[in-house]
Design a protein around this motif. Structure first.
Motif, PDB file in Angstrom:
ATOM      1  N   PRO A 276       0.821  -1.212   0.000  1.00 55.11           N
ATOM      2  CA  PRO A 276       0.000   0.000   0.000  1.00 55.11           C
ATOM      3  C   PRO A 276       0.856   1.264   0.000  1.00 55.11           C
ATOM      4  N   LYS A 277       0.295   2.329  -0.570  1.00 51.94           N
ATOM      5  CA  LYS A 277       0.954   3.629  -0.633  1.00 51.94           C
ATOM      6  C   LYS A 277       0.423   4.506   0.493  1.00 51.94           C
ATOM      7  N   GLN A 278       1.331   5.089   1.277  1.00 53.05           N
ATOM      8  CA  GLN A 278       0.923   5.969   2.363  1.00 53.05           C
ATOM      9  C   GLN A 278       0.546   7.325   1.799  1.00 53.05           C
ATOM     10  N   LEU A 279      -0.630   7.842   2.186  1.00 58.75           N
ATOM     11  CA  LEU A 279      -1.150   9.086   1.640  1.00 58.75           C
ATOM     12  C   LEU A 279      -0.997  10.266   2.583  1.00 58.75           C
ATOM     13  N   THR A 280      -0.943  10.010   3.885  1.00 57.92           N
ATOM     14  CA  THR A 280      -0.867  11.096   4.865  1.00 57.92           C
ATOM     15  C   THR A 280       0.343  10.902   5.771  1.00 57.92           C
ATOM     16  N   GLN A 281       0.715  11.992   6.450  1.00 59.20           N
ATOM     17  CA  GLN A 281       1.806  11.972   7.429  1.00 59.20           C
ATOM     18  C   GLN A 281       1.340  12.713   8.678  1.00 59.20           C
ATOM     19  N   VAL A 282       0.185  12.325   9.213  1.00 61.72           N
ATOM     20  CA  VAL A 282      -0.359  13.048  10.363  1.00 61.72           C
ATOM     21  C   VAL A 282       0.438  12.706  11.612  1.00 61.72           C
ATOM     22  N   THR A 283       0.539  13.683  12.500  1.00 62.41           N
ATOM     23  CA  THR A 283       1.275  13.490  13.759  1.00 62.41           C
ATOM     24  C   THR A 283       0.350  13.533  14.965  1.00 62.41           C
ATOM     25  N   GLN A 284      -0.942  13.794  14.727  1.00 65.64           N
ATOM     26  CA  GLN A 284      -1.937  13.744  15.791  1.00 65.64           C
ATOM     27  C   GLN A 284      -3.044  12.778  15.376  1.00 65.64           C
ATOM     28  N   PHE A 294     -16.664  11.673  -6.633  1.00 67.40           N
ATOM     29  CA  PHE A 294     -16.123  11.165  -7.889  1.00 67.40           C
ATOM     30  C   PHE A 294     -14.787  10.467  -7.690  1.00 67.40           C
ATOM     31  N   GLY A 295     -14.327  10.370  -6.438  1.00 66.64           N
ATOM     32  CA  GLY A 295     -13.116   9.615  -6.162  1.00 66.64           C
ATOM     33  C   GLY A 295     -11.827  10.368  -6.416  1.00 66.64           C
ATOM     34  N   ASN A 296     -11.886  11.708  -6.593  1.00 63.42           N
ATOM     35  CA  ASN A 296     -10.670  12.467  -6.859  1.00 63.42           C
ATOM     36  C   ASN A 296     -10.021  13.020  -5.598  1.00 63.42           C
ATOM     37  N   SER A 297     -10.731  13.032  -4.480  1.00 64.28           N
ATOM     38  CA  SER A 297     -10.209  13.638  -3.262  1.00 64.28           C
ATOM     39  C   SER A 297     -10.616  12.824  -2.046  1.00 64.28           C
ATOM     40  N   LEU A 298      -9.756  12.884  -1.030  1.00 60.85           N
ATOM     41  CA  LEU A 298     -10.073  12.361   0.287  1.00 60.85           C
ATOM     42  C   LEU A 298     -10.213  13.544   1.238  1.00 60.85           C
ATOM     43  N   TYR A 299     -11.245  13.534   2.070  1.00 63.29           N
ATOM     44  CA  TYR A 299     -11.425  14.525   3.105  1.00 63.29           C
ATOM     45  C   TYR A 299     -11.180  13.841   4.447  1.00 63.29           C
ATOM     46  N   TYR A 300     -10.412  14.489   5.326  1.00 64.95           N
ATOM     47  CA  TYR A 300     -10.144  13.851   6.611  1.00 64.95           C
ATOM     48  C   TYR A 300      -9.975  14.913   7.694  1.00 64.95           C
ATOM     49  N   SER A 301     -10.166  14.491   8.947  1.00 62.00           N
ATOM     50  CA  SER A 301     -10.049  15.399  10.083  1.00 62.00           C
ATOM     51  C   SER A 301      -8.978  14.880  11.037  1.00 62.00           C
ATOM     52  N   VAL A 302      -8.221  15.815  11.600  1.00 68.01           N
ATOM     53  CA  VAL A 302      -7.109  15.481  12.494  1.00 68.01           C
ATOM     54  C   VAL A 302      -7.175  16.381  13.714  1.00 68.01           C
ATOM     55  N   SER A 303      -7.000  15.814  14.904  1.00 66.30           N
ATOM     56  CA  SER A 303      -6.926  16.624  16.117  1.00 66.30           C
ATOM     57  C   SER A 303      -5.747  17.578  15.996  1.00 66.30           C
ATOM     58  N   ARG A 304      -5.965  18.832  16.369  1.00 61.50           N
ATOM     59  CA  ARG A 304      -4.902  19.821  16.204  1.00 61.50           C
ATOM     60  C   ARG A 304      -3.743  19.570  17.157  1.00 61.50           C
ATOM     61  N   GLY A 305      -3.992  19.012  18.316  1.00 61.33           N
ATOM     62  CA  GLY A 305      -2.934  18.743  19.289  1.00 61.33           C
ATOM     63  C   GLY A 305      -3.282  17.537  20.126  1.00 61.33           C
ATOM     64  N   PRO A 306      -2.421  17.200  21.075  1.00 61.77           N
ATOM     65  CA  PRO A 306      -2.679  16.017  21.915  1.00 61.77           C
ATOM     66  C   PRO A 306      -3.863  16.180  22.846  1.00 61.77           C
ATOM     67  N   ASP A 307      -4.255  17.431  23.119  1.00 59.73           N
ATOM     68  CA  ASP A 307      -5.389  17.687  24.002  1.00 59.73           C
ATOM     69  C   ASP A 307      -6.681  17.436  23.231  1.00 59.73           C
ATOM     70  N   PRO A 308      -7.468  16.422  23.617  1.00 61.56           N
ATOM     71  CA  PRO A 308      -8.698  16.120  22.865  1.00 61.56           C
ATOM     72  C   PRO A 308      -9.758  17.207  22.946  1.00 61.56           C
ATOM     73  N   SER A 309      -9.565  18.206  23.822  1.00 61.54           N
ATOM     74  CA  SER A 309     -10.540  19.301  23.885  1.00 61.54           C
ATOM     75  C   SER A 309     -10.215  20.397  22.873  1.00 61.54           C
ATOM     76  N   GLY A 310      -9.127  20.219  22.120  1.00 65.24           N
ATOM     77  CA  GLY A 310      -8.742  21.229  21.154  1.00 65.24           C
ATOM     78  C   GLY A 310      -9.517  21.116  19.860  1.00 65.24           C
ATOM     79  N   ASP A 311      -9.163  21.977  18.917  1.00 65.14           N
ATOM     80  CA  ASP A 311      -9.852  21.994  17.631  1.00 65.14           C
ATOM     81  C   ASP A 311      -9.453  20.796  16.782  1.00 65.14           C
ATOM     82  N   THR A 312     -10.293  20.545  15.791  1.00 63.42           N
ATOM     83  CA  THR A 312     -10.000  19.553  14.770  1.00 63.42           C
ATOM     84  C   THR A 312      -9.843  20.269  13.434  1.00 63.42           C
ATOM     85  N   ASP A 313      -8.757  19.996  12.743  1.00 60.08           N
ATOM     86  CA  ASP A 313      -8.552  20.567  11.414  1.00 60.08           C
ATOM     87  C   ASP A 313      -9.078  19.609  10.356  1.00 60.08           C
ATOM     88  N   VAL A 314      -9.695  20.172   9.332  1.00 55.14           N
ATOM     89  CA  VAL A 314     -10.266  19.383   8.247  1.00 55.14           C
ATOM     90  C   VAL A 314      -9.468  19.646   6.975  1.00 55.14           C
TER      91      VAL A 314
END
Length: 629
Positions: A276-284, A294-314
């Motif tokens: 498999p090919k790795q598509l992301t390099q998230v650190t959180q 149409f299969g051209n894009s992936l949308y994903y959300s990542v916690s902004r930091g280790p604190d789960p009460s923080g924001d999520t980036d999309v």
């Protein structure tokens, strides 16, 4: 080997409890991320879009797309489903009226409905709901003992599939139900899979099967046959849902490489691949993802930091150019699901025509070396041979319009196939509707290439490629000149048999009076100054200089006639005659295929002859996009 009956009951009981716990944890994850503001304050936070939201959306695909995600609001823990417009940053909120856990929501393909489930541990039952995305009206479809997980709409929007983690005295498994709450059907009993691992569900693009992760990725056919393995998952720990791309040739999954832990990433792999090919390099923490329509894009959300009460980036990952864009930041966006354009509002690019639009000569190579067309267009009953490398797909990606794409060009098409279903003996496509049926009041842009098959170009090139000529010899011209000229005359003369361009253009305008229509011509096959002779691709056969010039001149003549008629209909004619300049047949790096005669090894190659290849379609779209912009 299956366990004993008593051990199996214990396993099912554990699976049911685990499923119920997971449903609650999904909502708890949202609660952990919530701040202590009022619901009104939280809604205001969601309305703030990143300054570059519209710009980023245009970089990754259709702009007028919605992302749906669930959220638990303080102070009472009420659950809502948010629908966020990627263009404006505006969002609509659907109140579920539930304080229990709410599942990841699923949008219907037309964007009109959202499905979700809800349940409580202290009341061991779950309920399946659908809500109207415009009015917010919620309707309960079913309530069942045990947990309902991962409800997801089918590609046609008529059916909802879900995982049912039922009590031992019930029948857990994978189910489908009609969107009106009728026709509950068991697809696969839980005895066929591990409930502890199979916690996510998705449809195959053709709507004939469901896929789920369970120490690999597996497929359950609606027909009731035994499940099959799509990918073994060897060397990976899967931690989220799996998708199969719209072309049917690639799958995507969320997981960790190895068993030593670490952050989950997103991965892709062609079917039957080993690495498999790795598509992301998230650190959180990767909280959720989905594959775009149409299969051209992936949308994903990542916690902004280790604190789960923080924001999520999309984020959005463009699978064509591998570019990642941050779309917005949101509170409590624990799961991002199904970005879709609302069917009621969506405007479309409608790509029609023959093999020069479908991508006949440009199938995409997979990791196993095989060439493939879009799923469903290279079968015994459909040989339209639509390719993900064809210029309409590239155009849709290049324009980054707020538009969907309806891609229905078909190899071998003639003008009659715009009016009638495709039933010709030499190319049976009974699954294809008349191409005009795809044009309606929501059509924003029409692209089409048509006329070549009506003047017998395929037969001409098949004959010419089997001749031996050089210099002034013209075996091809002598045999076909009269038939080609007659075909062009018939093409431009308005009649009553639905086989002429004036009638076709008039009907397109009638069906979509406000649409922009771009009629694309045909590229030149040979250099403007061809050599004395040139190998055709058939062993010991050559084109003569005279025949190469004649073929070029007939293409130019056809283009001239098409241009006159297109402009008289107030359409835009796109001149691609010189688009392959320097890379025609008989050049060192040709962007158009010569005769491909290895039909005993690959029947598709014969019909790929004298069609633009992948590089050719890139050159053509470079011309087309300049006209549209």
């Amino acid at each position: 080997m299956r366990s004993s009956f008593s051990a199996r009951r214990a396993s099912l009981r554990r699976g049911w409890l685990l499923a119920a716990v997971m449903l609650v944890l999904a909502a708890m994850g949202s609660a952990w991320m919530s701040d202590n503001r009022s619901a009104t304050s939280s809604a205001r936070q969601h309305a703030i879009a990143a300054p570059t939201a519209r710009e980023a959306a245009h970089q990754i695909g259709p702009c007028s797309a919605d992302l749906a995600y669930s959220q638990m609001l303080p102070p009472n823990g009420d659950n809502v489903i948010n629908m966020r417009d990627l263009c404006t940053g505006n969002f609509r909120q659907i109140k579920t009226g539930r304080q229990a856990a709410v599942s990841v929501p699923s949008l219907s393909p037309d964007g009109s409905m959202v499905a979700y489930s809800s349940g409580n541990l202290d009341q061991p039952e779950s309920r399946l709901y659908v809500a109207d995305t415009k009015t917010g009206a919620v309707r309960e479809l079913r309530h069942l003992a045990g947990a309902i997980l991962s409800p997801v709409f089918s590609p046609d929007g008529k059916t909802i599939a879900f995982l049912h983690g039922a009590p031992p005295d019930s029948q857990p498994g994978i189910y489908t139900i009609h969107r009106d709450g009728t026709s509950l059907q068991l697809v696969l009993p839980a005895t066929k899979y591990d409930q502890n691992q199979a916690t996510h569900l998705n449809w195959t693009p053709d709507g004939k099967a469901l896929i789920y992760p369970e120490a690999g990725i597996h497929r359950a056919n609606l027909g009731g046959s035994e499940p099959s393995t799509v990918w073994s998952g060897q060397g990976f720990t899967l931690t989220g849902p799996a998708f199969i791309g719209s072309n049917g040739n690639t799958f995507y999954f969320q997981g960790q490489k190895g068993t030593s832990g670490g952050m989950s990433q997103l991965w892709s792999c062609p079917l039957e691949c080993k690495t498999p090919k790795q598509l992301t390099q998230v650190t959180q923490q990767l909280r959720g993802y989905t594959l775009a329509e149409f299969g051209n894009s992936l949308y994903y959300s990542v916690s902004r930091g280790p604190d789960p009460s923080g924001d999520t980036d999309v984020y959005a990952l463009n699978l064509i150019n591998n570019r990642t864009s941050r779309l917005f930041s949101a509170k409590n966006a624990s799961d991002i699901t199904t970005p879709l354009v609302s069917g009621a509002d969506r405007r479309n690019i409608v790509a029609l025509g023959d093999s020069y639009s479908s991508g006949e000569g440009a199938p995409v190579k997979s990791a196993d070396g095989k060439v493939r067309y879009i799923a469903g267009t290279d079968t015994d009953t459909n040989k339209c041979h639509r390719s993900m490398a064809a210029y309409p797909v590239l155009l849709h990606e290049e324009l980054n319009h707020d538009l969907g794409l309806e891609f229905h060009a078909c190899s071998g098409a003639t003008i009659k196939d715009f009016w009638e279903s495709f039933y010709e003996d030499r190319r049976k496509n009974p699954e294809e509707d008349p191409q005009l049926e795809w044009i309606n009041s929501r059509t924003e842009i029409v692209t089409l290439t048509i006329g070549g098959n009506d003047v017998s170009f395929a037969d001409v090139m098949d004959y010419c490629a089997r001749q031996y000529g050089k210099g002034a010899e013209s075996p091809c011209k002598k045999t076909w000149e009269g038939a080609v000229r007659s075909g062009i005359n018939n093409l431009i003369a308005k009649g009553s048999r639905h086989d002429d361009l004036p009638s076709l253009y008039a009907e397109i305008r009638r069906r979509a009076s406000e649409a922009q229509v771009f009629v694309i011509g045909y590229p030149r096959f040979f250099p403007a100054d061809p050599p004395d002779s040139c190998p055709t691709g058939v062993p010991v056969r050559t084109f003569s200089r005279s025949d190469m010039r004649w073929i070029n001149s007939e293409i130019a003549n056809l283009n001239d006639q098409i241009k006159k008629l297109a402009e008289s209909a107030s359409f835009t004619f796109v001149d691609v005659f010189d688009s392959l300049k320097g890379h025609e047949v008989c050049t060192n790096k040709s962007w158009i295929n010569r005769a491909l005669v290895h039909w005993k090894l690959d029947p598709n190659k014969q019909v790929q002859s004298f069609h633009p290849n992948v590089a050719g379609h890139k050159a053509i779209v470079g011309v087309v996009v300049r006209y549209i912009r």
